[in-house]
Scaffold this active site. Structure first.
Site, PDB file in Angstrom:
ATOM      1  N   SER A   1      70.490  63.238  36.335  1.00  0.00           N
ATOM      2  CA  SER A   1      71.107  62.695  35.114  1.00  0.00           C
ATOM      3  C   SER A   1      72.141  63.661  34.563  1.00  0.00           C
ATOM      4  O   SER A   1      71.855  64.845  34.384  1.00  0.00           O
ATOM      5  CB  SER A   1      70.027  62.432  34.055  1.00  0.00           C
ATOM      6  OG  SER A   1      69.127  61.436  34.496  1.00  0.00           O
TER       7      SER A   1
ATOM      8  N   GLU B   1      73.351  66.932  30.125  1.00  0.00           N
ATOM      9  CA  GLU B   1      72.058  67.489  30.520  1.00  0.00           C
ATOM     10  C   GLU B   1      72.260  68.458  31.675  1.00  0.00           C
ATOM     11  O   GLU B   1      71.590  69.486  31.764  1.00  0.00           O
ATOM     12  CB  GLU B   1      71.101  66.366  30.945  1.00  0.00           C
ATOM     13  CG  GLU B   1      69.731  66.858  31.403  1.00  0.00           C
ATOM     14  CD  GLU B   1      68.770  65.726  31.685  1.00  0.00           C
ATOM     15  OE1 GLU B   1      68.026  65.816  32.673  1.00  0.00           O
ATOM     16  OE2 GLU B   1      68.764  64.744  30.916  1.00  0.00           O
TER      17      GLU B   1
ATOM     18  N   ARG C   1      64.333  68.441  26.988  1.00  0.00           N
ATOM     19  CA  ARG C   1      65.160  69.087  28.021  1.00  0.00           C
ATOM     20  C   ARG C   1      65.619  70.478  27.624  1.00  0.00           C
ATOM     21  O   ARG C   1      66.697  70.940  28.020  1.00  0.00           O
ATOM     22  CB  ARG C   1      66.372  68.211  28.372  1.00  0.00           C
ATOM     23  CG  ARG C   1      66.031  66.814  28.835  1.00  0.00           C
ATOM     24  CD  ARG C   1      65.257  66.797  30.139  1.00  0.00           C
ATOM     25  NE  ARG C   1      64.866  65.446  30.502  1.00  0.00           N
ATOM     26  CZ  ARG C   1      63.693  64.887  30.198  1.00  0.00           C
ATOM     27  NH1 ARG C   1      62.774  65.588  29.537  1.00  0.00           N
ATOM     28  NH2 ARG C   1      63.411  63.654  30.572  1.00  0.00           N
TER      29      ARG C   1
END
Length: 302
Positions: free
Chosen positions: A224, A294, A174
């Site tokens: 998320s 995130e 990520r």
């Protein structure tokens, strides 16, 4: 700021709005105003606009479809550049595809899978843009953007455009180099493989159905909220702590998937931030695990 707005308008470079609420441009439907909101109508217009913005010495940042974004209630200082419809081109050359940063990732996966190209099956149901997916190295089901990106055209903070190879993007979980160097992905070149069209479409549908059945897309959300602190999974840690359904103001930890925070009505960014802090505190106390966000949190507090 008004002078810069007039310059951008007079050049006909795209949509220019003053004090535009960013809740209109995020999937969480949360966010205060941008001092100046600009949506370029082409890559060339973006390049010209950046020269005006940097000359004015005004801070700026880019957004895509706002699907991995929490904008503070105080909004964002300077210029918010939305990479949208003006940068949604798609060119094909053999197994290589050049796609604009504003192109929908879901649409891209569908279009290219129907042509029998494999590599984007993981992205089924990810509600972001190509530019945002490159920025975050978006992924699911064991794959991510680093698996298919060949190179990216990046607009640097000084207004220059330069190509970054896959290796130069410094991808990890990520994460990409763009999160640290301030660059904006304007265009991506993807290297895909031809395969069995029926099998590819079947995999795409399976991944899309999985998201639909396990994630709360019937409410405004940002995807998320936390990165998985491997080998643990954030959603499992949150659920095992008994936090599912916990609310602060109009923000609620989803009953469907604990790593999602949904806007049940008129949630403020501060409601979400308070929930994030509560989750992090509980997970640390109960499991001894630090979990990091995130979702990208940007803007000024009131």
């Amino acid at each position: 700021m008004n002078t810069l707005a007039e310059q951008l308008r007079s050049e006909g470079l795209g949509k220019v709005l003053v004090n535009e609420p960013l809740k209109n441009h995020t999937t969480l439907k949360i966010g205060g105003p941008a001092d100046l909101f600009f949506e370029p109508n082409s890559t060339e217009s973006l390049e010209k606009a950046m020269k005006l913005i940097t000359a004015a010495k005004v801070p700026f940042r880019a957004i895509g479809r706002g699907s991995n974004l929490l904008v503070a209630d105080g909004g964002i200082e300077g210029v918010v550049i939305k990479l949208g419809d003006g940068l949604d081109h798609l060119y094909e050359e053999g197994d290589e595809f050049t796609v604009g940063a504003g192109y929908s990732l879901v649409k891209l996966a569908t279009v290219l899978s129907r042509k029998g190209y494999s590599g984007l099956e993981f992205s089924a149901g990810i509600p972001g843009s190509v530019g945002g997916a490159v920025f975050m190295n978006a992924g699911a089901h064991g794959a991510d953007m680093s698996c298919i990106l060949k190179k990216a055209l990046v607009l640097m903070p000084n207004g220059d455009l330069r190509w970054f190879t896959k290796e130069e993007m410094d991808f990890s979980y990520r994460t990409s180099i763009l999160q640290s160097n301030g660059g904006i992905c304007v265009e991506a070149v993807l290297d895909l493989k031809q395969g069995n069209k029926e099998e590819i479409m079947q995999e795409l549908k399976k991944n899309k159905d999985y998201r639909r059945n396990t994630q709360p897309w019937n409410f405004p959300c940002c995807g998320s909220v936390f990165r998985n602190p491997l080998p643990h999974y954030a959603g499992q840690l949150i659920e095992s702590s008994g936090l599912k359904g916990t609310s602060v103001g109009g923000a609620q930890i989803s009953e469907m998937h604990a790593n999602f925070i949904v806007n049940t009505g008129n949630a403020k960014a501060q409601d979400v931030l308070d929930l994030i802090a509560l989750i992090q505190k509980e997970i640390k106390e109960r499991h001894g695990v630090n979990i990091e966000t995130e979702v990208e949190i940007i803007g000024r507090k009131n």
